[in-house]
Design a protein around this motif. Sequence first.
Motif: not given
Length: 202
Positions: A27-32, A34-44, A68-69
């Motif tokens: 969620i933090a990465e999505f807010k930063r 957006g979901a489409a551009e979010a980097d899974v590497r950063v998330i993990v 989230l919804e």
Amino acid sequence: MPDFQRRMTGRDVQRLETRQRVFDAAIAEFKRKGAAEADVRVIVETAGVARGTFYFHFPTKEHVLSELEGQEDVRISGELQRFFDGSHDLPSVLSEIVRAVVAMEHRLGSLLFREVLAQHFSPTRPADDSWDKYLTIRTVVDELERARGAGQLFAEADPVAGAVFFMLGLYGILIVNHGPKVERAEILDKFVASTVRSLEKR
């Protein structure tokens, strides 16, 4: 302590804690970005887990949005139930729904909010993401059924269709309209008034 909590093992608790860390990091990465551009590497990396752990808990980014919804849905439904405990009519009900959804937009930020709503119109949304699973929709349906039973709606009014059409219209307006707050509020007020006219008994 509830029985299900007593039955949970240490591994179960650890799995839930890991899932929550992954979700929060996503969620933090999505807010930063957006979901489409979010980097899974950063998330993990943020969650301190392996890449495969993300996909174990959330097969796609859309599953994160759906979760989230779901959480926001529970929150809004609770707010609506408290509102319904007081005196209300159809216009005030629909206006309260608008207020609750706009408050959700403020909590999530405009980018993440639009992505959460847009998934309803996406062919890649999770297979179990159906309208009837949402408490908010079911709450609105129940309220429209109550209003119809009280003679406030025309006899042929369909509460299910009315609730879905109203929520779809509201989501559509909020996704595409990014004008000044006053202008947007006027559009939403007109939308509520039009919906009431289409449902109320004359």
